[in-house]
Design an enzyme around this catalytic site. Structure first.
Site, PDB file in Angstrom:
ATOM      1  N   ILE A   1      -9.368 -16.013  30.226  1.00  0.00           N
ATOM      2  CA  ILE A   1     -10.252 -14.871  30.396  1.00  0.00           C
ATOM      3  C   ILE A   1     -11.514 -15.140  29.590  1.00  0.00           C
ATOM      4  CG2 ILE A   1     -10.539 -12.385  30.069  1.00  0.00           C
ATOM      5  CD1 ILE A   1      -7.054 -13.671  29.858  1.00  0.00           C
ATOM      6  N   CYS A   2     -12.675 -14.973  30.224  1.00  0.00           N
ATOM      7  CA  CYS A   2     -13.955 -15.090  29.533  1.00  0.00           C
ATOM      8  C   CYS A   2     -14.086 -16.453  28.843  1.00  0.00           C
ATOM      9  CB  CYS A   2     -14.088 -13.920  28.563  1.00  0.00           C
ATOM     10  SG  CYS A   2     -15.735 -13.646  27.896  1.00  0.00           S
ATOM     11  N   THR A   3     -14.446 -16.472  27.573  1.00  0.00           N
ATOM     12  CA  THR A   3     -14.688 -17.728  26.865  1.00  0.00           C
ATOM     13  C   THR A   3     -13.413 -18.439  26.440  1.00  0.00           C
ATOM     14  OG1 THR A   3     -14.968 -16.439  24.828  1.00  0.00           O
ATOM     15  CG2 THR A   3     -16.970 -17.046  26.025  1.00  0.00           C
TER      16      THR A   3
ATOM     17  N   THR B   1     -16.769 -18.720  33.577  1.00  0.00           N
ATOM     18  CA  THR B   1     -16.668 -17.992  32.320  1.00  0.00           C
ATOM     19  C   THR B   1     -17.747 -16.914  32.326  1.00  0.00           C
ATOM     20  OG1 THR B   1     -16.523 -18.198  29.902  1.00  0.00           O
ATOM     21  CG2 THR B   1     -18.199 -19.528  30.998  1.00  0.00           C
TER      22      THR B   1
END
Length: 322
Positions: free
Chosen positions: A112-114, A132
């Site tokens: 998830i995300c970074t 990302t």
């Protein structure tokens, strides 16, 4: 759709300075899904961490993981790595050493995300399509050139890897997993409980600027002039005159320096300026289009639809003030 006769184990990695919404958003999607499923089909939700004791999140909240890395269970269906300040620019040697075998033994893995930076450090995204948060896609693609970083999607699925854009996109990603595992009807019911849509319009593109801030030095004189006089018409020849160069040399130098053609830059600058106006004022689209140099509201609608994935009115409804 995958066989959902038995429960599926989802393991979420925890580390110091993790972003809690990256953890709780997807986990709540699976938890709410469990309410709609018979017990034998429930997701088994576990957290795992390297450090003993409490893990401190980026918000200051502290959580206790269910497992240590060495207790990683067999038959994991989905291994997820969340993002946060602790996921990029910080080294986690034990975690990155552990991740390759853990990811390969799971049926699916993702970030998830970074959190994708931790997967990348472990060599797990080379050759994969991934994404990302919009603010980090350039950094990811530059640092890990073997990965195929996509910039606009809310989430990307490539074989057994699933990655998402920033923060709440983890919810979108988890809903996609639920839809794959148990069907779209179940996923839609979960989305309704969470008051989110199953599929957002426009991907990540509407959320971030198309252009970085313009440096105010001699090498960026044309970029600064375009941004400061965005309502004016531009051609390659006119911009070359501003730069005191021939048109051919200017076009080549500009693309080499800015990584886009001069006319692409002008269009992106017009879109970014229009978005600021749409977010902050309610002037008619015809007037706004003129202020941004589009020439007509019709042309602005066409450009927005092609580049942003939303019409100007849709953008105003989604991001404008009261």
């Amino acid at each position: 759709m995958q066989d959902s006769k038995t429960h599926k184990t989802v393991v979420m990695v925890l580390f110091n300075d993790v972003l809690m919404l990256d953890v709780t958003g997807p986990m709540d999607v699976f938890s709410i899904t469990n309410r709609l499923l018979p017990r034998e089909k429930h997701y088994q939700l576990l957290t795992i961490s390297e450090p003993a004791g409490l893990v401190r999140s980026s918000s200051g909240l502290k959580v206790q993981a269910d497992l240590r890395l060495e207790q990683y269970p067999a038959d994991v269906d989905l291994l997820l790595v969340p993002g946060g300040p602790g996921a990029y620019g910080v080294h986690h040697p034990a975690l990155t050493d552990w991740l390759p075998n853990a990811a390969r033994s799971a049926r699916r893995f993702g970030a998830i995300c970074t959190g994708v930076f931790l997967l990348a450090e472990a060599g797990l995204i080379d050759g994969y399509r991934c994404t990302t948060h919009w603010n980090y896609v350039d950094r990811l693609s530059q640092r890990y050139p073997e990965a195929r970083v996509e910039t606009e999607q809310i989430y990307v699925v490539d074989r057994n890897l699933i990655t998402s854009g920033g923060i709440t996109a983890g919810i979108d990603m988890a809903l996609a997993v639920v839809a794959e595992d148990h069907g779209k009807d179940i996923a839609l019911e979960v989305a309704k409980v969470l008051l989110v849509v199953m599929k957002r319009q426009g991907g990540q593109t509407p959320y971030g600027p198309l252009l970085a801030a313009v440096p105010r030095d001699g090498s960026a004189i044309v970029q600064a002039h375009v941004v400061d006089h965005i309502d004016q018409p531009y051609t390659i020849q006119r911009m070359a005159e501003i730069a005191a160069m021939s048109a051919r040399n200017f076009a080549r130098a500009f693309q080499r320096e800015v990584s886009m053609t001069p006319m692409q830059y002008v269009q992106n600058a017009r879109i970014d300026h229009a978005r600021k106006l749409l977010e902050g004022c309610d002037v008619p689209l015809k007037v706004l289009a003129s202020r941004c140099g589009f020439g007509s509201a019709r042309h602005m609608r066409k450009v927005f639809s092609e580049r942003i994935g939303l019409s100007p009115n849709q953008y105003r409804q989604q991001f404008g003030g009261e």
